[in-house]
Design a protein around this motif. Sequence first.
Motif, PDB file in Angstrom:
ATOM      1  N   ALA A 214       0.825  -1.209   0.000  1.00 56.30           N
ATOM      2  CA  ALA A 214       0.000   0.000   0.000  1.00 56.30           C
ATOM      3  C   ALA A 214       0.858   1.258   0.000  1.00 56.30           C
ATOM      4  CB  ALA A 214      -0.932  -0.017   1.213  1.00 56.30           C
ATOM      5  N   VAL A 215       1.934   1.253   0.783  1.00 55.26           N
ATOM      6  CA  VAL A 215       2.830   2.413   0.836  1.00 55.26           C
ATOM      7  C   VAL A 215       3.511   2.623  -0.515  1.00 55.26           C
ATOM      8  CG1 VAL A 215       4.924   3.361   1.886  1.00 55.26           C
ATOM      9  CG2 VAL A 215       3.225   2.205   3.323  1.00 55.26           C
ATOM     10  N   ASP A 216       3.992   1.547  -1.111  1.00 58.44           N
ATOM     11  CA  ASP A 216       4.693   1.641  -2.397  1.00 58.44           C
ATOM     12  C   ASP A 216       3.805   2.222  -3.491  1.00 58.44           C
ATOM     13  OD1 ASP A 216       6.930   0.586  -1.232  1.00 58.44           O
ATOM     14  OD2 ASP A 216       6.585  -1.470  -1.931  1.00 58.44           O
ATOM     15  N   ARG A 217       2.509   2.003  -3.394  1.00 55.71           N
ATOM     16  CA  ARG A 217       1.579   2.496  -4.424  1.00 55.71           C
ATOM     17  C   ARG A 217       0.965   3.851  -4.070  1.00 55.71           C
ATOM     18  NH1 ARG A 217       2.342  -2.554  -4.921  1.00 55.71           N
ATOM     19  NH2 ARG A 217       1.887  -3.794  -6.774  1.00 55.71           N
ATOM     20  N   GLY A 218       1.452   4.463  -3.001  1.00 57.61           N
ATOM     21  CA  GLY A 218       0.988   5.803  -2.637  1.00 57.61           C
ATOM     22  C   GLY A 218      -0.383   5.850  -2.001  1.00 57.61           C
ATOM     23  N   TYR A 219      -0.818   4.747  -1.416  1.00 57.15           N
ATOM     24  CA  TYR A 219      -2.172   4.692  -0.883  1.00 57.15           C
ATOM     25  C   TYR A 219      -2.327   5.407   0.459  1.00 57.15           C
ATOM     26  CZ  TYR A 219      -3.453   1.309  -4.505  1.00 57.15           C
ATOM     27  OH  TYR A 219      -3.723   0.699  -5.712  1.00 57.15           O
ATOM     28  N   VAL A 220      -1.216   5.720   1.150  1.00 56.98           N
ATOM     29  CA  VAL A 220      -1.330   6.471   2.405  1.00 56.98           C
ATOM     30  C   VAL A 220      -1.881   7.862   2.111  1.00 56.98           C
ATOM     31  CG1 VAL A 220      -0.071   7.458   4.347  1.00 56.98           C
ATOM     32  CG2 VAL A 220       0.506   5.163   3.532  1.00 56.98           C
ATOM     33  N   GLN A 221      -1.348   8.504   1.068  1.00 55.87           N
ATOM     34  CA  GLN A 221      -1.854   9.818   0.648  1.00 55.87           C
ATOM     35  C   GLN A 221      -3.316   9.715   0.215  1.00 55.87           C
ATOM     36  OE1 GLN A 221      -0.121  13.217   0.117  1.00 55.87           O
ATOM     37  NE2 GLN A 221      -2.328  13.363   0.441  1.00 55.87           N
TER      38      GLN A 221
END
Length: 336
Positions: A214-221
Amino acid sequence: NSRTMSLLSQLEKINLDSVLGEADNARYITSKILHLVQSQEKARKEMTSKGSTGIEVILSTLEVKPFNLCGGGRRASLLVAKGGTHILLQLLLTASRDCPSNEELMVLLHTLLAKIGPKDKKIGMKARINGVLNISLNLVKQNLQNHRLILPCLQVLRVYSANSVNAVSLGKNGVVELLFKIVGPFTKRSTSLMKVALDTLAALLKSKTNARRAVDRGYVQVLLTIYVDWHRHDSRHRYMLIRKGVLQCIKSVTNIKLGRRAFIDANGMKILYNTSQECLAVRTLDPLVNTSSLIMRKCFPKNRLPLPTIKSAFHFQLPVIPASGPVAQLYNLPPD
């Protein structure tokens, strides 16, 4: 016009009747059907032949009578104890081989699995062993616009995801990316689907592998943007559970160091602080403030106090300080 078909017809009529006393009749008729199926090859073929609605009627009876009319928890536990989970998983595997799949049957099977799942601690392992883990996932992938079908499928995926091995396996097959196609900005439509999707995503993100993905795909933003959007539009606070669901996803993904760094980089600290300040006046929103506080405390960088010495600016006269004791030694240390 066979005896089996006649009994199934009676059972189907009972399923449409909401009278509580009909549960006893349903139990009597199903016992008759069971006897016929166990003793006659012809009855077995009639129940399982192509075009037969026998299995659907039985599943419909399970859904309506035991759970809704006769006390869900006790009946669900009994069904698990009698091996009901294995039978339903096997039926799901068999039904998945039909092309196209029977939508009504899939809805019934997933609805029942979602109900008995919490009562069976080993359902995740059983699903993996029986080879049905990805059936629900594939149904969601193929029917993203069919909310009636994917809602029970997501409920079952949520149950499966409680098992860490299953969570990793589902993550490798693209479940995280799939759920972000369902989770999105504020809308008054399909809010129940949104809530289940967020709960499922939060469970999946507890896996470090899925959190890194999830972090690698920018899902935190993306999660922070979604949270702000729901916060701004939900002025009457009707969708507090959805807002909390988004926060639970952020909480899960920030369990890893990479997730905490992504949260800081996405200005998450300021976002959650400001939204929490706006929620303080409404007591029903305390769960949002509490969860936001937990996330901020977890992600805030750990720094040393900006003090050159441990000596306080305030002095208090202590009753006794031995001249050679540890306290005196501590206070006689140089500032550095």
